[in-house]
Scaffold this active site. Structure first.
Site, mmCIF file in Angstrom:
data_model
loop_
_atom_site.group_PDB
_atom_site.id
_atom_site.type_symbol
_atom_site.label_atom_id
_atom_site.label_comp_id
_atom_site.label_asym_id
_atom_site.label_seq_id
_atom_site.Cartn_x
_atom_site.Cartn_y
_atom_site.Cartn_z
ATOM 1 N N SER A 67 0.547 -1.193 -0.176
ATOM 2 C CA SER A 67 -0.319 0.199 0.454
ATOM 3 C C SER A 67 0.717 1.562 -0.558
ATOM 4 O O SER A 67 0.698 2.524 0.295
ATOM 5 C CB SER A 67 -0.842 0.117 1.301
ATOM 6 O OG SER A 67 0.340 0.052 2.333
ATOM 7 N N HIS A 68 2.427 1.163 0.384
ATOM 8 C CA HIS A 68 3.013 2.173 0.376
ATOM 9 C C HIS A 68 3.866 1.648 -1.089
ATOM 10 O O HIS A 68 5.034 2.158 -0.413
ATOM 11 C CB HIS A 68 3.587 2.971 1.571
ATOM 12 C CG HIS A 68 2.583 3.528 2.228
ATOM 13 N ND1 HIS A 68 1.455 2.923 3.503
ATOM 14 C CD2 HIS A 68 2.447 4.380 2.043
ATOM 15 C CE1 HIS A 68 1.515 2.980 3.900
ATOM 16 N NE2 HIS A 68 1.109 5.030 3.444
ATOM 17 N N GLU A 104 -7.393 -0.392 2.449
ATOM 18 C CA GLU A 104 -8.311 -2.071 3.528
ATOM 19 C C GLU A 104 -9.748 -1.926 2.631
ATOM 20 O O GLU A 104 -10.149 -2.566 2.321
ATOM 21 C CB GLU A 104 -7.610 -2.252 4.226
ATOM 22 C CG GLU A 104 -6.600 -2.858 5.018
ATOM 23 C CD GLU A 104 -6.506 -2.974 6.325
ATOM 24 O OE1 GLU A 104 -6.745 -4.426 6.514
ATOM 25 O OE2 GLU A 104 -5.784 -2.436 7.633
#
Lengths: 337, 337
Positions: free
Chosen positions: B47-48, B188
């Site tokens: 996610s990063h 999420e």
């Protein structure tokens, strides 16, 4: 029905002061403790109110607190101040350090105060309030006794490790929160035990490490942190920054030091304060208006501003005094020989 | 089955760098962003990771980020440093400020760094890691976009407002946590929506302010904080200290500024660092051993040390590279004209 006694704030202070002095606390310590417990009672926090006098005297009888230590300031860096409490309660040490600490905050913009080797029973919101009243932003935390298990564990290791934070508001009750990083305060579990009431789910584990709603089992087992692994991470942070970082005990070391005398936690407290003036200069007013927008938005949708309830209780107590259970009143009077 | 592409860390960096340079980012910004997303991918935080390149380029196309701003340092107090990012991503500003900031921390014992007017997409653990590697203790936080409702409310007001904290460990992966103060990351919830899966209870409310497990309803309604009113209090603290205190936007202002372009949050980040040497002097080693006892106690009972999993993923990636979904790889390649 429970019998009660209603006292003015001054009478409440005098009662606490007399009990503490009668048992050998020095004038400075008796004054600071009596003032602190009266403040707790005044703000509707009975758990930090006059009943604490009993514990303070018990700690003295158990040899777990100094009755008369004089604090020493130790200046270790431009933005760090240590105050050595000398095994006394934290309050006189804190009050002694406060003017020097505020000077450091105003000069450096941010500074840290470590209170070392103190016995700690007071509410953190009361500790940071004098800083917020000076227009500073402040944060405080302290370990306690090892009662709380880390997320994923089964054995007590962390304390209830409270964190308090405050933001100054002109012409409004300040924004101040003070929360345990445990799911509930230990005192609340104790109250459930006395009342024979089951605990809500998620407060603790029994001695076998299984979830339990039985207060006695949880008091002998382990409490849980709030918010699962996130609350646990914050509890660990408090252990570290208000323990080893400032040269003081972890909650586990504090509990071992207690030797089952049931005294208040022993160790350190870390307070960090920031001066908005040094961050914002002439633009402070404009930026603080943004914070007021945030608060207004919270209130419009029914969210509470932390500290509101305490402030309302305070206004009520200032007018009508505080009400103690008769048996608590009697116990404190009995300490005033 | 999902097709994948495996890249060495260097190839991953080069791919990201090429896509960013091709779309007009200056050499300094392209390098900093490419390095940051490679670090995220390397540590198992997809996610990063490299998928962020898409968002970075989209923000540039939307006119929501500067491609080439040069940061300016503003020294407002002995222990405060501001760095003006000039509407660029936070990373170059942070890297420029870092040596001066570390000097302030070492001199004063504690110091604060405010990154102002930056677009923020990076993980906070990556921001504090360079400080922890210098033996400092550090804390970072930043508001985001107004997606999260305060406890007791129904409307989005707070950001996901992450808090990261790190503690240096000699010869061990450092203790570093980085957590949203929302119950879940927005990404999420987005992943649940794409997969058509219901959300766990407690993640959000629908547009009528009712609890919902429908991802689309929650994305249009409001996310909840973790840990009820305690998480909400911490989210408010982040709004205040990384918003108005440093002269920058709240999450609500950031979302308004975004004008529905779907860009990363805009505003400030606050980093506070402390030098254990200035707190403890020659006694640091003895006190840091207390922290190691705490960690050993956590591990013995099966509790995880925050950061462990990232460190394991790092070791794996350094040896075997990182694996991207084929369609993500194709999308990034398509940006490299």
């Amino acid at each position: 029905m429970t019998q009660t006694v209603t006292l003015s704030l001054d009478d409440a202070y005098q009662l606490a002061h007399r009990a503490l002095r009668s048992n050998g606390f020095s004038a400075a310590h008796a004054h600071a403790v009596a003032q602190n417990v009266t403040t707790g009672e005044r703000d509707g926090c009975a758990s930090h109110g006059l009943y604490r006098v009993l514990g303070c005297v018990r700690s003295l009888w158990a040899g777990k607190v100094s009755a008369d230590a004089e604090p020493k300031l130790i200046d270790t860096a431009p933005a760090i101040l240590h105050v050595e409490a000398g095994n006394a309660f934290s309050l006189v040490a804190y009050q002694t350090a406060l003017p020097v600490f505020i000077e450091k905050v105003r000069h450096c913009g941010i500074a840290a105060l470590a209170i070392n080797h103190c016995v700690h029973f007071s509410a953190l919101w009361a500790d940071i309030e004098p800083l917020i009243e000076q227009g500073l932003v402040a944060l405080a935390c302290t370990p306690s006794h090892a009662w709380v298990t880390p997320a994923g564990g089964t054995q007590p290791l962390f304390g209830t490790n409270p964190i308090a934070f405050g933001w100054p508001r002109p012409q409004q009750p300040h924004f101040i929160f003070d929360m345990a990083t445990s799911a509930a305060a230990r005192g609340e579990i104790e109250l459930h035990r006395r009342a024979g009431k089951p605990l809500p789910e998620g407060w603790g584990l029994d001695q076998q490490g299984q979830p339990s709603t039985d207060a006695t089992s949880v008091l002998q087992g382990a409490m849980l942190t709030f918010g699962g692994h996130k609350g646990s991470a914050l509890a660990a942070m408090v252990e570290l920054i208000a323990g080893p970082l400032i040269g003081d005990m972890t909650s586990q070391e504090s509990l071992a030091y207690d030797e089952q005398t049931g005294s208040s936690p022993y160790g350190g407290e870390l307070i960090i304060a920031m001066d908005p003036q040094r961050f914002l200069g002439a633009e402070q007013k404009a930026h603080f208006a943004r914070a007021e927008n945030l608060f207004a938005n919270m209130q419009e949708q029914g969210a509470r501003i932390p500290g509101e309830r305490r402030f309302q209780a305070r206004q009520h107590s200032q007018r009508f005094g505080v009400t103690l259970p008769q048996n608590l009143y009697n116990e404190i009077v009995a300490l005033c020989q």
